[in-house]
Design a protein around this motif. Structure first.
Motif, PDB file in Angstrom:
ATOM      1  N   VAL A 272       0.867  -1.175   0.000  1.00 14.49           N
ATOM      2  CA  VAL A 272       0.000   0.000   0.000  1.00 14.49           C
ATOM      3  C   VAL A 272       0.908   1.231   0.000  1.00 14.49           C
ATOM      4  O   VAL A 272       1.588   1.514   0.987  1.00 14.49           O
ATOM      5  CB  VAL A 272      -0.921  -0.011   1.240  1.00 14.49           C
ATOM      6  N   HIS A 273       0.920   1.965  -1.115  1.00 13.15           N
ATOM      7  CA  HIS A 273       1.855   3.080  -1.256  1.00 13.15           C
ATOM      8  C   HIS A 273       1.179   4.378  -0.840  1.00 13.15           C
ATOM      9  O   HIS A 273       0.111   4.726  -1.348  1.00 13.15           O
ATOM     10  CB  HIS A 273       2.350   3.175  -2.701  1.00 13.15           C
ATOM     11  N   VAL A 274       1.836   5.117   0.073  1.00 11.25           N
ATOM     12  CA  VAL A 274       1.179   6.297   0.637  1.00 11.25           C
ATOM     13  C   VAL A 274       1.941   7.604   0.462  1.00 11.25           C
ATOM     14  O   VAL A 274       1.356   8.681   0.631  1.00 11.25           O
ATOM     15  CB  VAL A 274       0.874   6.088   2.143  1.00 11.25           C
ATOM     16  N   ALA A 275       3.236   7.564   0.133  1.00 13.51           N
ATOM     17  CA  ALA A 275       3.977   8.819  -0.011  1.00 13.51           C
ATOM     18  C   ALA A 275       5.170   8.625  -0.935  1.00 13.51           C
ATOM     19  O   ALA A 275       5.820   7.585  -0.924  1.00 13.51           O
ATOM     20  CB  ALA A 275       4.459   9.329   1.347  1.00 13.51           C
ATOM     21  N   GLY A 276       5.461   9.671  -1.750  1.00 13.19           N
ATOM     22  CA  GLY A 276       6.601   9.632  -2.653  1.00 13.19           C
ATOM     23  C   GLY A 276       6.397   8.671  -3.807  1.00 13.19           C
ATOM     24  O   GLY A 276       5.281   8.214  -4.077  1.00 13.19           O
ATOM     25  N   GLU A 277       7.487   8.375  -4.490  1.00  8.80           N
ATOM     26  CA  GLU A 277       7.447   7.439  -5.613  1.00  8.80           C
ATOM     27  C   GLU A 277       8.554   6.408  -5.460  1.00  8.80           C
ATOM     28  O   GLU A 277       9.677   6.730  -5.070  1.00  8.80           O
ATOM     29  CB  GLU A 277       7.608   8.182  -6.947  1.00  8.80           C
ATOM     30  N   LYS A 278       8.217   5.174  -5.767  1.00 10.28           N
ATOM     31  CA  LYS A 278       9.181   4.078  -5.674  1.00 10.28           C
ATOM     32  C   LYS A 278       9.007   3.164  -6.875  1.00 10.28           C
ATOM     33  O   LYS A 278       7.886   2.794  -7.220  1.00 10.28           O
ATOM     34  CB  LYS A 278       8.995   3.298  -4.373  1.00 10.28           C
ATOM     35  N   THR A 279      10.119   2.803  -7.496  1.00  6.48           N
ATOM     36  CA  THR A 279      10.085   1.905  -8.652  1.00  6.48           C
ATOM     37  C   THR A 279      10.401   0.484  -8.213  1.00  6.48           C
ATOM     38  O   THR A 279      11.421   0.231  -7.564  1.00  6.48           O
ATOM     39  CB  THR A 279      11.100   2.355  -9.724  1.00  6.48           C
ATOM     40  N   TRP A 280       9.498  -0.402  -8.565  1.00  5.61           N
ATOM     41  CA  TRP A 280       9.642  -1.819  -8.235  1.00  5.61           C
ATOM     42  C   TRP A 280      10.005  -2.585  -9.505  1.00  5.61           C
ATOM     43  O   TRP A 280       9.419  -2.358 -10.572  1.00  5.61           O
ATOM     44  CB  TRP A 280       8.351  -2.391  -7.672  1.00  5.61           C
ATOM     45  N   ARG A 281      10.962  -3.490  -9.354  1.00  5.54           N
ATOM     46  CA  ARG A 281      11.305  -4.394 -10.460  1.00  5.54           C
ATOM     47  C   ARG A 281      10.874  -5.803 -10.086  1.00  5.54           C
ATOM     48  O   ARG A 281      11.161  -6.288  -8.993  1.00  5.54           O
ATOM     49  CB  ARG A 281      12.814  -4.333 -10.733  1.00  5.54           C
ATOM     50  N   LEU A 282      10.174  -6.442 -11.004  1.00  6.55           N
ATOM     51  CA  LEU A 282       9.634  -7.780 -10.786  1.00  6.55           C
ATOM     52  C   LEU A 282      10.314  -8.752 -11.740  1.00  6.55           C
ATOM     53  O   LEU A 282      10.401  -8.495 -12.949  1.00  6.55           O
ATOM     54  CB  LEU A 282       8.120  -7.779 -11.014  1.00  6.55           C
ATOM     55  N   TYR A 283      10.770  -9.855 -11.184  1.00  8.21           N
ATOM     56  CA  TYR A 283      11.489 -10.853 -11.958  1.00  8.21           C
ATOM     57  C   TYR A 283      10.666 -12.141 -12.030  1.00  8.21           C
ATOM     58  O   TYR A 283       9.591 -12.230 -11.466  1.00  8.21           O
ATOM     59  CB  TYR A 283      12.850 -11.132 -11.316  1.00  8.21           C
ATOM     60  N   GLU A 284      11.217 -13.119 -12.690  1.00 12.05           N
ATOM     61  CA  GLU A 284      10.507 -14.391 -12.813  1.00 12.05           C
ATOM     62  C   GLU A 284      10.374 -15.064 -11.447  1.00 12.05           C
ATOM     63  O   GLU A 284      11.205 -14.904 -10.566  1.00 12.05           O
ATOM     64  CB  GLU A 284      11.262 -15.316 -13.768  1.00 12.05           C
ATOM     65  N   ARG A 285       9.315 -15.832 -11.328  1.00 16.48           N
ATOM     66  CA  ARG A 285       9.092 -16.598 -10.100  1.00 16.48           C
ATOM     67  C   ARG A 285      10.093 -17.751 -10.043  1.00 16.48           C
ATOM     68  O   ARG A 285      10.421 -18.351 -11.074  1.00 16.48           O
ATOM     69  CB  ARG A 285       7.665 -17.140 -10.114  1.00 16.48           C
ATOM     70  N   HIS A 286      10.542 -18.057  -8.818  1.00 17.63           N
ATOM     71  CA  HIS A 286      11.465 -19.182  -8.665  1.00 17.63           C
ATOM     72  C   HIS A 286      10.786 -20.364  -7.985  1.00 17.63           C
ATOM     73  O   HIS A 286      10.804 -21.476  -8.491  1.00 17.63           O
ATOM     74  CB  HIS A 286      12.700 -18.775  -7.871  1.00 17.63           C
ATOM     75  N   PHE A 287      10.187 -20.139  -6.833  1.00 21.17           N
ATOM     76  CA  PHE A 287       9.506 -21.203  -6.099  1.00 21.17           C
ATOM     77  C   PHE A 287       7.992 -21.067  -6.252  1.00 21.17           C
ATOM     78  O   PHE A 287       7.459 -19.964  -6.231  1.00 21.17           O
ATOM     79  CB  PHE A 287       9.844 -21.144  -4.607  1.00 21.17           C
ATOM     80  N   GLN A 288       7.315 -22.172  -6.414  1.00 18.84           N
ATOM     81  CA  GLN A 288       5.859 -22.185  -6.443  1.00 18.84           C
ATOM     82  C   GLN A 288       5.350 -22.286  -5.011  1.00 18.84           C
ATOM     83  O   GLN A 288       5.566 -23.287  -4.332  1.00 18.84           O
ATOM     84  CB  GLN A 288       5.347 -23.369  -7.273  1.00 18.84           C
ATOM     85  N   ASP A 289       4.695 -21.241  -4.535  1.00 14.64           N
ATOM     86  CA  ASP A 289       4.097 -21.220  -3.197  1.00 14.64           C
ATOM     87  C   ASP A 289       5.071 -21.626  -2.087  1.00 14.64           C
ATOM     88  O   ASP A 289       4.827 -22.587  -1.344  1.00 14.64           O
ATOM     89  CB  ASP A 289       2.860 -22.124  -3.159  1.00 14.64           C
ATOM     90  N   PRO A 290       6.178 -20.893  -1.914  1.00 12.14           N
ATOM     91  CA  PRO A 290       7.077 -21.183  -0.795  1.00 12.14           C
ATOM     92  C   PRO A 290       6.397 -20.858   0.535  1.00 12.14           C
ATOM     93  O   PRO A 290       5.441 -20.073   0.587  1.00 12.14           O
ATOM     94  CB  PRO A 290       8.265 -20.249  -1.049  1.00 12.14           C
ATOM     95  N   ILE A 291       6.884 -21.456   1.609  1.00 11.06           N
ATOM     96  CA  ILE A 291       6.319 -21.231   2.944  1.00 11.06           C
ATOM     97  C   ILE A 291       7.443 -20.872   3.911  1.00 11.06           C
ATOM     98  O   ILE A 291       8.628 -20.984   3.582  1.00 11.06           O
ATOM     99  CB  ILE A 291       5.557 -22.474   3.454  1.00 11.06           C
ATOM    100  N   ALA A 292       7.056 -20.448   5.114  1.00 10.91           N
ATOM    101  CA  ALA A 292       8.036 -20.064   6.129  1.00 10.91           C
ATOM    102  C   ALA A 292       8.663 -21.321   6.739  1.00 10.91           C
ATOM    103  O   ALA A 292       8.362 -21.732   7.858  1.00 10.91           O
ATOM    104  CB  ALA A 292       7.369 -19.216   7.203  1.00 10.91           C
ATOM    105  N   HIS A 293       9.537 -21.937   5.982  1.00  7.95           N
ATOM    106  CA  HIS A 293      10.238 -23.157   6.378  1.00  7.95           C
ATOM    107  C   HIS A 293      11.684 -22.997   5.943  1.00  7.95           C
ATOM    108  O   HIS A 293      11.981 -22.288   4.963  1.00  7.95           O
ATOM    109  CB  HIS A 293       9.593 -24.375   5.707  1.00  7.95           C
TER     110      HIS A 293
END
Length: 311
Positions: A160-181
């Motif tokens: 949720v962006h609320v102030a200023g500007e930020k550029t996001w770079r999105l790359y290919e997915r590596h893991f399918q549905d990783p979990i906190a393990h």
């Protein structure tokens, strides 16, 4: 008075919930442009300042600093102090924090989703809309100083962006549905540099914008204006592995699961293999019991953090 985000529909607007669920959830990132004041009820500079200045609610765990990809050691901005629970904790020294911010360090406030009505409302909207547990972290970054390198998360992210500007770079997915393990919690920069894949999208978030990133999708971000704020809401939902906890309690009632397993030398190992196969077959039968399904449904309905209010 700023309007709160009190429903999942309001968070996604102008996109419909149906379109999001059908086309994007768990499948690919999504950038939704909103009006500049869309998230004013969630966070802003005034609220951030008030929260930070309540210095006794913070510790080295809940307030962190990162400069050019490296975490600032707690001893370099905290001092031992008596916290609100009367225990000694490393508490941020706001004068030293200010010094690090002036050098360009990114500010991170963890677990802030209960600290204001607006933050709580947005978290609750996500929980009701998606059926999971939501936790919110705030990131305040400065131009030309990157907080974190390329990485993926083990939870879905709604930025949720609320102030200023930020550029996001999105790359290919590596893991399918990783979990906190441990199998997926990899901090090695060399691993991430090797596996992040090709750049698939580059988006610049402005106030009122929302960015959705599914689990396992590589990303990084860099502030492109003097100062930026966004709140990253992470959501975890019930998964298949949660069934094992429920089945354990049910399996306790079955003599087969309480019996000793034949040793590996019995019948050349066939006895062990046969017993394990019988356990698996019985487990499958238990999973099909109506009572198990009912209990798991109740578990899913209650999979939320408490967010009660008192007037």
């Amino acid at each position: 008075m700023s309007r709160q985000i009190d429903s999942f529909e309001a968070l996604l607007a102008p996109m419909s919930v149906a379109e999001f669920m059908a086309e994007y959830r768990g499948k690919k990132p999504l950038h939704i442009q909103g009006g500049a004041d869309k998230f004013d009820g969630v966070m802003g500079w005034d609220l951030l300042t008030r929260l930070i200045n309540q210095s006794s609610i913070w510790s080295a765990a809940s307030m962190q600093l990162v400069l050019d990809g490296k975490r600032v050691d707690a001893k370099d901005f905290c001092t031992p102090a008596i916290g609100r629970d009367k225990a000694t904790v490393p508490m941020p020294d706001l004068d030293r924090v200010r010094g690090w911010l002036q050098r360009g360090a990114s500010l991170i406030l963890n677990d802030i989703d209960q600290l204001s009505t607006g933050l709580k409302a947005a978290a609750g909207a996500l929980e009701e809309g998606l059926g999971g547990k939501v936790q919110g972290n705030l990131y305040c970054s400065w131009q030309a100083h990157q907080g974190f390198g390329s990485h993926y998360d083990t939870h879905e992210v709604f930025a949720v962006h609320v102030a200023g500007e930020k550029t996001w770079r999105l790359y290919e997915r590596h893991f399918q549905d990783p979990i906190a393990h441990a199998a997926f919690q990899i901090a090695d920069d060399a691993f991430h540099a090797k596996h992040r894949g090709r750049l698939t999208a580059e988006v610049t978030l402005k106030p009122g914008d929302l960015l959705y990133i599914p689990r396992g999708w590589y990303h990084d971000a860099l502030a492109t204006s003097e100062a930026t704020i966004h709140v990253a809401y992470g959501i975890t939902c019930p998964i298949g592995l949660d069934l094992f906890s429920l089945l354990f309690e049910r399996a306790v009632q079955e003599p087969l699961f309480r019996a000793a397993v034949p040793g590996p030398d019995a019948e050349g190992g066939a006895a062990t293999a046969g017993h394990l196969a019988a356990l698996g077959d019985t487990l499958a039968k238990l999973a099909r019991e109506p009572g198990v399904a009912e209990k798991f449904a109740a578990f899913m309905r209650g999979y939320r953090y408490p967010r009660a209010d008192l007037s």
